[in-house]
Design a protein around this motif. Structure first.
Motif, PDB file in Angstrom:
ATOM      1  N   SER A 200       0.813  -1.223   0.000  1.00  0.00           N
ATOM      2  CA  SER A 200       0.000   0.000   0.000  1.00  0.00           C
ATOM      3  C   SER A 200       0.844   1.270   0.000  1.00  0.00           C
ATOM      4  N   GLY A 201       2.129   1.123   0.341  1.00  0.00           N
ATOM      5  CA  GLY A 201       2.988   2.298   0.397  1.00  0.00           C
ATOM      6  C   GLY A 201       2.683   3.202   1.562  1.00  0.00           C
ATOM      7  N   SER A 202       2.121   2.634   2.651  1.00  0.00           N
ATOM      8  CA  SER A 202       1.706   3.443   3.798  1.00  0.00           C
ATOM      9  C   SER A 202       2.890   3.734   4.711  1.00  0.00           C
ATOM     10  N   ALA A 203       3.759   4.612   4.236  1.00  0.00           N
ATOM     11  CA  ALA A 203       4.933   4.954   5.022  1.00  0.00           C
ATOM     12  C   ALA A 203       4.591   5.910   6.143  1.00  0.00           C
ATOM     13  N   PRO A 204       5.298   5.830   7.291  1.00  0.00           N
ATOM     14  CA  PRO A 204       5.081   6.812   8.353  1.00  0.00           C
ATOM     15  C   PRO A 204       5.635   8.156   7.940  1.00  0.00           C
ATOM     16  N   ALA A 205       5.345   9.185   8.707  1.00  0.00           N
ATOM     17  CA  ALA A 205       5.840  10.526   8.392  1.00  0.00           C
ATOM     18  C   ALA A 205       7.350  10.523   8.341  1.00  0.00           C
TER      19      ALA A 205
ATOM     20  N   PHE B 199      -6.797   7.045 -11.658  1.00  0.00           N
ATOM     21  CA  PHE B 199      -7.031   5.630 -11.349  1.00  0.00           C
ATOM     22  C   PHE B 199      -6.535   4.743 -12.488  1.00  0.00           C
ATOM     23  N   LEU B 200      -6.936   5.069 -13.710  1.00  0.00           N
ATOM     24  CA  LEU B 200      -6.527   4.274 -14.859  1.00  0.00           C
ATOM     25  C   LEU B 200      -5.016   4.316 -15.073  1.00  0.00           C
ATOM     26  N   ALA B 201      -4.411   5.454 -14.805  1.00  0.00           N
ATOM     27  CA  ALA B 201      -2.960   5.584 -14.971  1.00  0.00           C
ATOM     28  C   ALA B 201      -2.209   4.662 -14.014  1.00  0.00           C
ATOM     29  N   ILE B 202      -2.679   4.600 -12.763  1.00  0.00           N
ATOM     30  CA  ILE B 202      -2.017   3.727 -11.792  1.00  0.00           C
ATOM     31  C   ILE B 202      -2.141   2.263 -12.208  1.00  0.00           C
ATOM     32  N   VAL B 203      -3.352   1.852 -12.597  1.00  0.00           N
ATOM     33  CA  VAL B 203      -3.549   0.458 -13.001  1.00  0.00           C
ATOM     34  C   VAL B 203      -2.750   0.144 -14.265  1.00  0.00           C
ATOM     35  N   HIS B 204      -2.718   1.087 -15.211  1.00  0.00           N
ATOM     36  CA  HIS B 204      -1.900   0.921 -16.412  1.00  0.00           C
ATOM     37  C   HIS B 204      -0.443   0.700 -16.010  1.00  0.00           C
TER      38      HIS B 204
ATOM     39  N   ALA C 150      -6.540   5.381  -3.245  1.00  0.00           N
ATOM     40  CA  ALA C 150      -7.528   4.677  -2.421  1.00  0.00           C
ATOM     41  C   ALA C 150      -8.409   3.780  -3.290  1.00  0.00           C
ATOM     42  N   TRP C 151      -8.820   4.264  -4.448  1.00  0.00           N
ATOM     43  CA  TRP C 151      -9.644   3.456  -5.348  1.00  0.00           C
ATOM     44  C   TRP C 151      -8.906   2.199  -5.791  1.00  0.00           C
ATOM     45  N   VAL C 152      -7.627   2.344  -6.103  1.00  0.00           N
ATOM     46  CA  VAL C 152      -6.837   1.183  -6.541  1.00  0.00           C
ATOM     47  C   VAL C 152      -6.729   0.159  -5.414  1.00  0.00           C
ATOM     48  N   ARG C 153      -6.495   0.626  -4.198  1.00  0.00           N
ATOM     49  CA  ARG C 153      -6.376  -0.310  -3.068  1.00  0.00           C
ATOM     50  C   ARG C 153      -7.683  -1.025  -2.796  1.00  0.00           C
ATOM     51  N   LYS C 154      -8.819  -0.338  -3.055  1.00  0.00           N
ATOM     52  CA  LYS C 154     -10.132  -0.963  -2.879  1.00  0.00           C
ATOM     53  C   LYS C 154     -10.576  -1.723  -4.131  1.00  0.00           C
ATOM     54  N   LYS C 155      -9.782  -1.592  -5.209  1.00  0.00           N
ATOM     55  CA  LYS C 155     -10.052  -2.273  -6.482  1.00  0.00           C
ATOM     56  C   LYS C 155     -11.397  -1.861  -7.077  1.00  0.00           C
ATOM     57  N   LYS C 156     -11.737  -0.592  -6.863  1.00  0.00           N
ATOM     58  CA  LYS C 156     -13.017  -0.071  -7.343  1.00  0.00           C
ATOM     59  C   LYS C 156     -12.893   1.407  -7.677  1.00  0.00           C
TER      60      LYS C 156
ATOM     61  N   PHE D 115     -15.320   4.074 -19.740  1.00  0.00           N
ATOM     62  CA  PHE D 115     -15.885   3.108 -18.801  1.00  0.00           C
ATOM     63  C   PHE D 115     -15.518   1.671 -19.164  1.00  0.00           C
ATOM     64  N   GLU D 116     -15.341   1.398 -20.435  1.00  0.00           N
ATOM     65  CA  GLU D 116     -14.887   0.064 -20.830  1.00  0.00           C
ATOM     66  C   GLU D 116     -13.502  -0.205 -20.257  1.00  0.00           C
ATOM     67  N   LEU D 117     -12.635   0.804 -20.284  1.00  0.00           N
ATOM     68  CA  LEU D 117     -11.296   0.657 -19.727  1.00  0.00           C
ATOM     69  C   LEU D 117     -11.347   0.572 -18.205  1.00  0.00           C
ATOM     70  N   VAL D 118     -12.273   1.305 -17.574  1.00  0.00           N
ATOM     71  CA  VAL D 118     -12.442   1.223 -16.124  1.00  0.00           C
ATOM     72  C   VAL D 118     -12.807  -0.203 -15.716  1.00  0.00           C
ATOM     73  N   ARG D 119     -13.743  -0.808 -16.439  1.00  0.00           N
ATOM     74  CA  ARG D 119     -14.149  -2.186 -16.116  1.00  0.00           C
ATOM     75  C   ARG D 119     -12.982  -3.159 -16.300  1.00  0.00           C
ATOM     76  N   ARG D 120     -12.204  -2.948 -17.349  1.00  0.00           N
ATOM     77  CA  ARG D 120     -11.033  -3.797 -17.560  1.00  0.00           C
ATOM     78  C   ARG D 120     -10.011  -3.604 -16.447  1.00  0.00           C
ATOM     79  N   ALA D 121      -9.848  -2.366 -16.006  1.00  0.00           N
ATOM     80  CA  ALA D 121      -8.894  -2.080 -14.935  1.00  0.00           C
ATOM     81  C   ALA D 121      -9.329  -2.734 -13.625  1.00  0.00           C
ATOM     82  N   GLU D 122     -10.612  -2.621 -13.277  1.00  0.00           N
ATOM     83  CA  GLU D 122     -11.124  -3.252 -12.050  1.00  0.00           C
ATOM     84  C   GLU D 122     -10.970  -4.772 -12.124  1.00  0.00           C
ATOM     85  N   LYS D 123     -11.238  -5.341 -13.283  1.00  0.00           N
ATOM     86  CA  LYS D 123     -11.089  -6.792 -13.464  1.00  0.00           C
ATOM     87  C   LYS D 123      -9.630  -7.200 -13.267  1.00  0.00           C
TER      88      LYS D 123
END
Length: 211
Positions: free
Chosen positions: A52-57, A124-129, A153-159, A174-182
């Protein structure tokens, strides 16, 4: 009684990764300005934090008591060998594009454009790409930076939790969004997903310069 095994995640240091001993972790962060690291009680927690890359401060660490000891904040450092992604729209919604740019070389790795969209959907799409590209190329440990907390956050929730209306103008998007979520549901990855700290580092290398 045997000492309980701890796991150490180094997000920023000489060699980011997960370590199973404090000595190995210390070798990566000791004397490194802006080093980010933390210990965890289980491998599962460490792997999730790394993913998740949740680094502390910046400038903080976990003490032996499990409490975080604060130090005066110093500017953090980004990982040069990494990929940055960003999106831009002309209006929101409006014509949308996203791209991926290497941080170290400033080389554009990918670019996509759509007639209608929003900035968050583009991010969102850029991160999944970027994740899919890294998996295909075998860049399994290459960090990916985004300056969008929402998209991360959307990528971590996969939505992709967008309110954008699907119509003839957004059908391709939206077609690419569905492919990205899949893809997110069917694949795993080890690339750290990190927030680009604009305040410390300036604009993300993938920025389109439309501020």
């Amino acid at each position: 009684m045997a000492k309980k095994q701890k796991y150490y995640v180094v997000w920023q240091g000489l060699k980011p990764g997960i370590y199973t001993s404090w000595d190995d972790c210390k070798a990566q962060v000791n004397g490194v300005e802006g080093a980010r690291y933390k210990s965890f009680e289980s491998a599962e927690e460490a792997n999730q934090a790394w993913k998740s890359g949740s680094a502390p401060a910046s400038g903080s660490k976990t003490s032996t008591s499990g409490k975080t000891s604060a130090k005066p904040r110093v500017k953090s450092r980004f990982i040069r060998e990494s990929l940055s992604v960003d999106a831009a729209t002309s209006g929101n919604p409006g014509p949308t594009e996203y791209q991926g740019v290497r941080v170290d070389t400033r080389e554009q790795i990918f670019h996509k454009a759509f007639p209608q969209g929003t900035n968050n959907v583009g991010e969102f799409l850029a991160i999944v790409h970027g994740l899919a590209l890294c998996k295909r190329e075998g860049w399994h440990d290459l960090p990916i930076y985004s300056d969008s907390k929402t998209a991360l956050a959307w990528v971590r929730k996969k939505k992709c939790n967008t309110d954008l209306v699907e119509d003839k103008h957004t059908a391709e998007l939206f077609e690419l969004v569905r492919r990205a979520e899949k893809w997110l549901h069917e694949n795993t990855w080890t690339n750290p997903l990190l927030k680009w700290e604009t305040e410390d580092w300036g604009e993300i290398p993938a920025d389109f310069g439309r501020k």
